[in-house]
Design a protein around this motif. Structure first.
Motif, PDB file in Angstrom:
ATOM      1  N   PHE A   1       0.859  -1.184   0.000  1.00 46.72           N
ATOM      2  CA  PHE A   1       0.000   0.000   0.000  1.00 46.72           C
ATOM      3  C   PHE A   1       0.893   1.230   0.000  1.00 46.72           C
ATOM      4  N   THR A   2       0.293   2.372  -0.280  1.00 45.59           N
ATOM      5  CA  THR A   2       1.007   3.649  -0.227  1.00 45.59           C
ATOM      6  C   THR A   2       0.681   4.334   1.091  1.00 45.59           C
ATOM      7  N   PRO A   3       1.665   4.527   1.961  1.00 45.87           N
ATOM      8  CA  PRO A   3       1.387   5.139   3.270  1.00 45.87           C
ATOM      9  C   PRO A   3       0.786   6.541   3.143  1.00 45.87           C
ATOM     10  N   GLY A   4      -0.058   6.872   4.099  1.00 48.02           N
ATOM     11  CA  GLY A   4      -0.685   8.185   4.131  1.00 48.02           C
ATOM     12  C   GLY A   4      -1.195   8.485   5.524  1.00 48.02           C
ATOM     13  N   ILE A   5      -1.718   9.688   5.695  1.00 49.06           N
ATOM     14  CA  ILE A   5      -2.266  10.096   6.992  1.00 49.06           C
ATOM     15  C   ILE A   5      -3.628   9.443   7.186  1.00 49.06           C
ATOM     16  N   MET A   6      -3.805   8.805   8.323  1.00 46.99           N
ATOM     17  CA  MET A   6      -5.075   8.175   8.687  1.00 46.99           C
ATOM     18  C   MET A   6      -5.737   8.941   9.825  1.00 46.99           C
ATOM     19  N   HIS A   7      -7.039   9.103   9.735  1.00 46.60           N
ATOM     20  CA  HIS A   7      -7.803   9.653  10.857  1.00 46.60           C
ATOM     21  C   HIS A   7      -7.908   8.620  11.969  1.00 46.60           C
ATOM     22  N   GLY A   8      -8.196   7.375  11.602  1.00 45.19           N
ATOM     23  CA  GLY A   8      -8.217   6.287  12.569  1.00 45.19           C
ATOM     24  C   GLY A   8      -9.580   5.934  13.124  1.00 45.19           C
ATOM     25  N   ASP A   9     -10.564   6.834  12.976  1.00 41.18           N
ATOM     26  CA  ASP A   9     -11.910   6.575  13.509  1.00 41.18           C
ATOM     27  C   ASP A   9     -12.925   7.305  12.628  1.00 41.18           C
ATOM     28  N   TYR A  10     -12.837   7.038  11.338  1.00 46.67           N
ATOM     29  CA  TYR A  10     -13.600   7.813  10.354  1.00 46.67           C
ATOM     30  C   TYR A  10     -14.996   7.234  10.187  1.00 46.67           C
ATOM     31  N   HIS A  11     -15.958   7.881  10.823  1.00 44.48           N
ATOM     32  CA  HIS A  11     -17.354   7.472  10.680  1.00 44.48           C
ATOM     33  C   HIS A  11     -18.249   8.710  10.769  1.00 44.48           C
ATOM     34  N   LEU A  12     -19.536   8.495  10.558  1.00 41.12           N
ATOM     35  CA  LEU A  12     -20.483   9.600  10.427  1.00 41.12           C
ATOM     36  C   LEU A  12     -20.486  10.525  11.644  1.00 41.12           C
ATOM     37  N   ALA A  13     -20.347   9.961  12.844  1.00 37.37           N
ATOM     38  CA  ALA A  13     -20.409  10.777  14.059  1.00 37.37           C
ATOM     39  C   ALA A  13     -19.181  11.664  14.238  1.00 37.37           C
ATOM     40  N   ASN A  14     -18.119  11.412  13.486  1.00 36.04           N
ATOM     41  CA  ASN A  14     -16.914  12.243  13.569  1.00 36.04           C
ATOM     42  C   ASN A  14     -16.799  13.205  12.389  1.00 36.04           C
ATOM     43  N   LEU A  15     -17.928  13.469  11.746  1.00 38.75           N
ATOM     44  CA  LEU A  15     -17.980  14.450  10.669  1.00 38.75           C
ATOM     45  C   LEU A  15     -18.945  15.559  11.044  1.00 38.75           C
ATOM     46  N   MET A  16     -18.564  16.785  10.743  1.00 42.48           N
ATOM     47  CA  MET A  16     -19.475  17.915  10.882  1.00 42.48           C
ATOM     48  C   MET A  16     -19.788  18.432   9.482  1.00 42.48           C
ATOM     49  N   PHE A  17     -21.075  18.598   9.205  1.00 44.39           N
ATOM     50  CA  PHE A  17     -21.516  19.022   7.881  1.00 44.39           C
ATOM     51  C   PHE A  17     -21.903  20.495   7.892  1.00 44.39           C
ATOM     52  N   ALA A  18     -21.722  21.136   6.732  1.00 42.18           N
ATOM     53  CA  ALA A  18     -22.071  22.542   6.591  1.00 42.18           C
ATOM     54  C   ALA A  18     -23.576  22.728   6.744  1.00 42.18           C
ATOM     55  N   HIS A  19     -23.985  23.845   7.315  1.00 41.98           N
ATOM     56  CA  HIS A  19     -25.406  24.112   7.531  1.00 41.98           C
ATOM     57  C   HIS A  19     -26.164  24.363   6.234  1.00 41.98           C
ATOM     58  N   ASP A  20     -25.464  24.804   5.195  1.00 40.07           N
ATOM     59  CA  ASP A  20     -26.169  25.205   3.976  1.00 40.07           C
ATOM     60  C   ASP A  20     -26.140  24.163   2.860  1.00 40.07           C
ATOM     61  N   GLY A  21     -25.593  22.966   3.139  1.00 41.95           N
ATOM     62  CA  GLY A  21     -25.540  21.959   2.097  1.00 41.95           C
ATOM     63  C   GLY A  21     -24.844  20.695   2.567  1.00 41.95           C
ATOM     64  N   PRO A  22     -24.508  19.790   1.648  1.00 44.14           N
ATOM     65  CA  PRO A  22     -23.977  18.472   2.031  1.00 44.14           C
ATOM     66  C   PRO A  22     -22.481  18.437   2.315  1.00 44.14           C
ATOM     67  N   ARG A  23     -21.780  19.554   2.122  1.00 44.38           N
ATOM     68  CA  ARG A  23     -20.326  19.582   2.274  1.00 44.38           C
ATOM     69  C   ARG A  23     -19.903  19.209   3.699  1.00 44.38           C
ATOM     70  N   VAL A  24     -18.799  18.460   3.821  1.00 44.41           N
ATOM     71  CA  VAL A  24     -18.193  18.186   5.127  1.00 44.41           C
ATOM     72  C   VAL A  24     -17.452  19.435   5.568  1.00 44.41           C
ATOM     73  N   ALA A  25     -17.908  20.036   6.652  1.00 45.43           N
ATOM     74  CA  ALA A  25     -17.259  21.238   7.177  1.00 45.43           C
ATOM     75  C   ALA A  25     -15.974  20.885   7.903  1.00 45.43           C
ATOM     76  N   ALA A  26     -15.950  19.743   8.591  1.00 48.83           N
ATOM     77  CA  ALA A  26     -14.730  19.343   9.303  1.00 48.83           C
ATOM     78  C   ALA A  26     -14.804  17.879   9.711  1.00 48.83           C
ATOM     79  N   ILE A  27     -13.666  17.226   9.623  1.00 54.81           N
ATOM     80  CA  ILE A  27     -13.455  15.910  10.225  1.00 54.81           C
ATOM     81  C   ILE A  27     -12.923  16.187  11.631  1.00 54.81           C
ATOM     82  N   VAL A  28     -13.564  15.645  12.651  1.00 48.79           N
ATOM     83  CA  VAL A  28     -13.193  15.978  14.029  1.00 48.79           C
ATOM     84  C   VAL A  28     -12.721  14.738  14.782  1.00 48.79           C
TER      85      VAL A  28
END
Length: 343
Positions: free
Chosen positions: A207-234
């Protein structure tokens, strides 16, 4: 808590103000200081100084062995991501020196203007199926963006060499360690041995190494108020340098079913399907996704074992029984999902 007077054992505003001055940040009086609800034991406070808003993040009041190191790692990753297109909270300044604030390191970041979809959907999301569908694709897009970041500035941050080879032994050993807890009868997880064997036999060769979040799921995403964009991975406390496709597998392992029921967060209908998420990621990445089912099964295996730890502690009287029972049921559901993926 809205007063500027907060427990100095949590944060000392005089010390914080002096440190912020040293960083060249805007001065002035502190305004409202209030806790930010979150899913971790780390402390987050919303505060203002000189009219500028910040989020402060530090370890819990009762420090554990690695509490400070976890916060240092988060801050280091956020510093690398600060000038990239990745949807991550923007780091303002970090204090890795634990002697400044009574034994705890901390950092400041800009507040995120977004919402957690697992808590509830505002308008226009609640009333627009097309927006909800796109949210899943935006989750894949945000993850693909993270996968494009060069991990070179994080030299020594993780151990990418042998990362995939370590996974099954690492988490099998974790599960075996639960037997040391009095009252835990051992894992009763159908398909456990078969899943471990399948993972070892089908492991990707490289594989090609890269930065991992480690716990990437829906509850760790914040979405923009005005549309579907991910505002931040937290919540970056499990971040490392490894195989970023395991983050995608984690998203698939926990993603809500078509009826909206999910293993982590639920009640959101009309989201993109797992197949659409993979297709979206594939279109945005040059990574080889031919073994994506392996990564999803690996995520089910790892997360199932992590959650079983709380069940084991509950059996030993070290965690609430109802929570232990609920998480054991989630473990069984994860291994059932793995069986489907292996078929």
């Amino acid at each position: 808590m809205t007063s500027t007077h907060i427990d100095v054992n949590v944060i000392d505003l005089d010390v914080l103000g002096a440190w912020m001055d040293e960083q060249g940040l805007p001065g002035g009086e502190f305004g409202a200081v209030e806790p930010v609800a979150g899913g971790t034991q780390n402390v987050m406070l919303r505060l203002t100084r000189g009219g500028v808003p910040y989020i402060l993040r530090r370890p819990p009041l009762h420090l554990r062995a690695r509490s400070n190191e976890v916060i240092r790692r988060e801050a280091r990753v956020l510093a690398v991501l600060r000038d990239t297109p990745v949807a991550a909270p923007r780091l303002v300044a970090a204090c890795p020196d634990e002697t400044v604030m009574g034994g705890a390191v901390f950092y400041l970041m800009e507040p995120v203007d977004g919402f957690n979809a697992t808590v509830g959907l505002p308008e226009p999301h609640a009333g627009d199926p097309a927006i909800r569908h796109r949210m899943g694709l935006e989750a894949a897009s945000a993850l693909a963006e993270l996968g494009r970041v060069d991990p070179a500035p994080l030299d020594g941050f993780g151990r990418p060499e042998g990362f995939l080879e370590r996974q099954v032994p690492r988490w099998t050993g974790e599960l075996e360690g639960y037997s040391a807890l009095d009252g835990y009868p051992g894992p009763d997880i159908p398909g456990l041995a078969r899943t471990a064997d399948w993972l070892e036999r089908n492991r990707p060769r490289d594989f090609t190494p890269g930065i991992m979040h480690g716990d990437y799921h829906l509850a760790n995403l914040m979405f923009a108020h005005d549309g579907p964009r991910v505002a931040a991975i937290v919540d970056w406390e499990m971040c490392t340098v490894g195989d970023p496709l395991l983050d995608l597998g984690w998203l698939l392992a926990t993603w809500p079913d078509p009826d909206g029921q999910g293993l982590i967060g639920g009640g959101i209908a009309d989201l993109a399907t797992a197949q659409e998420i993979v297709a979206c990621y594939t279109a945005l990445s040059d990574r080889d996704l031919s073994a994506i089912d392996w990564y999803a099964v690996m995520a089910c295996f790892k997360l199932g074992i992590v959650l079983e730890g709380t069940h084991a502690r509950a059996c030993a009287g070290k965690a609430p029984k109802d929570i232990g029972d609920a998480l054991h049921a989630t473990t069984l559901a994860l291994f059932s999902r793995a069986e489907t993926l292996m078929a």
